[in-house]
Design a protein around this motif. Structure first.
Motif, PDB file in Angstrom:
ATOM      1  N   SER A 150      72.508 -21.298 -75.262  1.00 16.61           N
ATOM      2  CA  SER A 150      71.259 -21.761 -75.852  1.00 16.61           C
ATOM      3  C   SER A 150      71.378 -21.845 -77.361  1.00 16.61           C
ATOM      4  O   SER A 150      72.314 -21.329 -77.969  1.00 16.61           O
ATOM      5  N   GLY A 151      70.403 -22.531 -77.955  1.00 20.26           N
ATOM      6  CA  GLY A 151      70.357 -22.693 -79.398  1.00 20.26           C
ATOM      7  C   GLY A 151      71.203 -23.854 -79.877  1.00 20.26           C
ATOM      8  O   GLY A 151      71.969 -24.456 -79.121  1.00 20.26           O
ATOM      9  N   GLY A 152      71.052 -24.169 -81.144  1.00 17.59           N
ATOM     10  CA  GLY A 152      71.758 -25.312 -81.711  1.00 17.59           C
ATOM     11  C   GLY A 152      73.263 -25.182 -81.667  1.00 17.59           C
ATOM     12  O   GLY A 152      73.974 -26.173 -81.553  1.00 17.59           O
ATOM     13  N   LEU A 153      73.770 -23.949 -81.716  1.00 16.43           N
ATOM     14  CA  LEU A 153      75.212 -23.720 -81.736  1.00 16.43           C
ATOM     15  C   LEU A 153      75.714 -23.192 -80.401  1.00 16.43           C
ATOM     16  O   LEU A 153      76.861 -22.766 -80.299  1.00 16.43           O
ATOM     17  N   GLN A 154      74.848 -23.218 -79.376  1.00 15.12           N
ATOM     18  CA  GLN A 154      75.201 -22.885 -77.994  1.00 15.12           C
ATOM     19  C   GLN A 154      75.859 -21.505 -77.872  1.00 15.12           C
ATOM     20  O   GLN A 154      77.017 -21.357 -77.514  1.00 15.12           O
ATOM     21  N   PHE A 155      75.056 -20.476 -78.156  1.00 12.09           N
ATOM     22  CA  PHE A 155      75.515 -19.103 -78.011  1.00 12.09           C
ATOM     23  C   PHE A 155      75.418 -18.663 -76.553  1.00 12.09           C
ATOM     24  O   PHE A 155      74.434 -18.955 -75.867  1.00 12.09           O
ATOM     25  N   SER A 156      76.423 -17.913 -76.083  1.00 11.42           N
ATOM     26  CA  SER A 156      76.317 -17.270 -74.775  1.00 11.42           C
ATOM     27  C   SER A 156      75.425 -16.040 -74.946  1.00 11.42           C
ATOM     28  O   SER A 156      75.279 -15.513 -76.056  1.00 11.42           O
ATOM     29  N   PRO A 157      74.824 -15.536 -73.870  1.00  9.20           N
ATOM     30  CA  PRO A 157      73.975 -14.347 -73.993  1.00  9.20           C
ATOM     31  C   PRO A 157      74.718 -13.158 -74.601  1.00  9.20           C
ATOM     32  O   PRO A 157      74.174 -12.437 -75.430  1.00  9.20           O
ATOM     33  N   GLY A 158      75.977 -12.962 -74.193  1.00 11.12           N
ATOM     34  CA  GLY A 158      76.735 -11.832 -74.716  1.00 11.12           C
ATOM     35  C   GLY A 158      77.010 -11.950 -76.201  1.00 11.12           C
ATOM     36  O   GLY A 158      76.893 -10.970 -76.952  1.00 11.12           O
ATOM     37  N   THR A 159      77.379 -13.161 -76.639  1.00 10.81           N
ATOM     38  CA  THR A 159      77.653 -13.371 -78.064  1.00 10.81           C
ATOM     39  C   THR A 159      76.380 -13.205 -78.885  1.00 10.81           C
ATOM     40  O   THR A 159      76.391 -12.596 -79.954  1.00 10.81           O
ATOM     41  N   TRP A 160      75.269 -13.748 -78.376  1.00  9.39           N
ATOM     42  CA  TRP A 160      74.013 -13.617 -79.112  1.00  9.39           C
ATOM     43  C   TRP A 160      73.571 -12.168 -79.181  1.00  9.39           C
ATOM     44  O   TRP A 160      73.081 -11.699 -80.218  1.00  9.39           O
ATOM     45  N   SER A 161      73.761 -11.412 -78.094  1.00 12.81           N
ATOM     46  CA  SER A 161      73.402  -9.993 -78.095  1.00 12.81           C
ATOM     47  C   SER A 161      74.213  -9.225 -79.134  1.00 12.81           C
ATOM     48  O   SER A 161      73.702  -8.327 -79.797  1.00 12.81           O
ATOM     49  N   ALA A 162      75.485  -9.616 -79.305  1.00 11.26           N
ATOM     50  CA  ALA A 162      76.356  -8.911 -80.241  1.00 11.26           C
ATOM     51  C   ALA A 162      76.106  -9.302 -81.694  1.00 11.26           C
ATOM     52  O   ALA A 162      76.229  -8.463 -82.597  1.00 11.26           O
ATOM     53  N   TYR A 163      75.766 -10.571 -81.940  1.00  9.69           N
ATOM     54  CA  TYR A 163      75.700 -11.063 -83.320  1.00  9.69           C
ATOM     55  C   TYR A 163      74.317 -11.568 -83.743  1.00  9.69           C
ATOM     56  O   TYR A 163      74.112 -11.848 -84.924  1.00  9.69           O
ATOM     57  N   GLY A 164      73.388 -11.707 -82.800  1.00  7.65           N
ATOM     58  CA  GLY A 164      72.088 -12.293 -83.114  1.00  7.65           C
ATOM     59  C   GLY A 164      71.137 -11.339 -83.809  1.00  7.65           C
ATOM     60  O   GLY A 164      71.478 -10.190 -84.138  1.00  7.65           O
ATOM     61  N   ASP A 165      69.897 -11.802 -83.998  1.00  6.89           N
ATOM     62  CA  ASP A 165      68.910 -11.041 -84.766  1.00  6.89           C
ATOM     63  C   ASP A 165      67.996 -10.194 -83.894  1.00  6.89           C
ATOM     64  O   ASP A 165      67.004  -9.665 -84.371  1.00  6.89           O
ATOM     65  N   GLY A 166      68.319 -10.080 -82.608  1.00  9.26           N
ATOM     66  CA  GLY A 166      67.477  -9.291 -81.707  1.00  9.26           C
ATOM     67  C   GLY A 166      66.534 -10.129 -80.879  1.00  9.26           C
ATOM     68  O   GLY A 166      65.858  -9.600 -79.989  1.00  9.26           O
TER      69      GLY A 166
END
Length: 204
Positions: A150-166
């Protein structure tokens, strides 16, 4: 008794060499299971290959920038002949032409409608992340198609959980938050986290 001890030790050493000496990592020709945060580049580097050959060897992957945790990928052997799927995909993207636009031209009192093809929009300005987003998601920073990314840069759930803003997913985060997360991924994994789109943008 000495003979029995020596024989037992030799048998034990042979068993260890036969059954215990294999590496836990996959070899070319084996299958690996994708873990959260994996990329084709990382998998290729870890198993003596590269992302292009991994992509070409696995026809179930539609987009080299999109793999899911739990997917099983085959690592091709070094001498295996593979179809050049990546070049075909990039050629198809480059050759895309939007539907024709009708242009009316007046010739001596009557109008002639000329069908003129309109090239697909190309992002010639903006940041590198905007170019990657244009390639990955058409520049839609809130996209969530249900494909696991998802998102403009197509993050996987695991990657977003590790690097995202919560936020629950990248699609629910701001563009700025997604770019901030992408900068962290870039520092950890390099442009290989977006192999096809970064290459297309000349960011290798």
């Amino acid at each position: 008794m000495r003979f029995n001890v020596k024989f037992t030790a030799l048998a034990l050493a042979g068993a260890i060499a036969l059954f215990g000496g294999a590496s836990a990592s996959a070899k070319p020709g084996d299958t690996v299971v994708v873990s959260s945060g994996d990329t084709l580049s990382a998998i290729g580097a870890a198993h003596g290959s590269d992302y292009v050959r991994i992509f070409n060897a696995n026809p179930q992957i539609a987009n080299p920038d999109v793999i899911n945790a739990g997917d099983q990928l085959r690592v091709p052997t070094a001498d295996e002949q593979l179809p050049d799927r990546l070049s075909q995909l990039q050629a198809a993207q480059a050759a895309y032409v939007a539907p024709a636009q009708s242009v009316a031209t007046n010739y001596g009192g009557y109008q002639q409608s000329n069908q003129q093809p309109v090239a697909a929009p190309v992002n010639t300005g903006g940041s590198s992340w905007e170019q990657i987003a244009q390639c990955e998601s058409g520049g839609n920073w809130s996209i969530n198609t249900g494909n696991g990314y998802s998102g403009g840069l197509q993050f996987s759930p695991g990657t977003w959980s590790a690097y995202g803003d919560g936020s629950a997913s990248a699609a629910q985060a701001s563009k700025e938050a997604q770019i901030a997360a992408a900068e962290k991924v870039l520092a950890a994994q390099g442009w290989g986290a977006w192999p096809s789109c970064s290459a297309k943008a000349g960011l290798r």
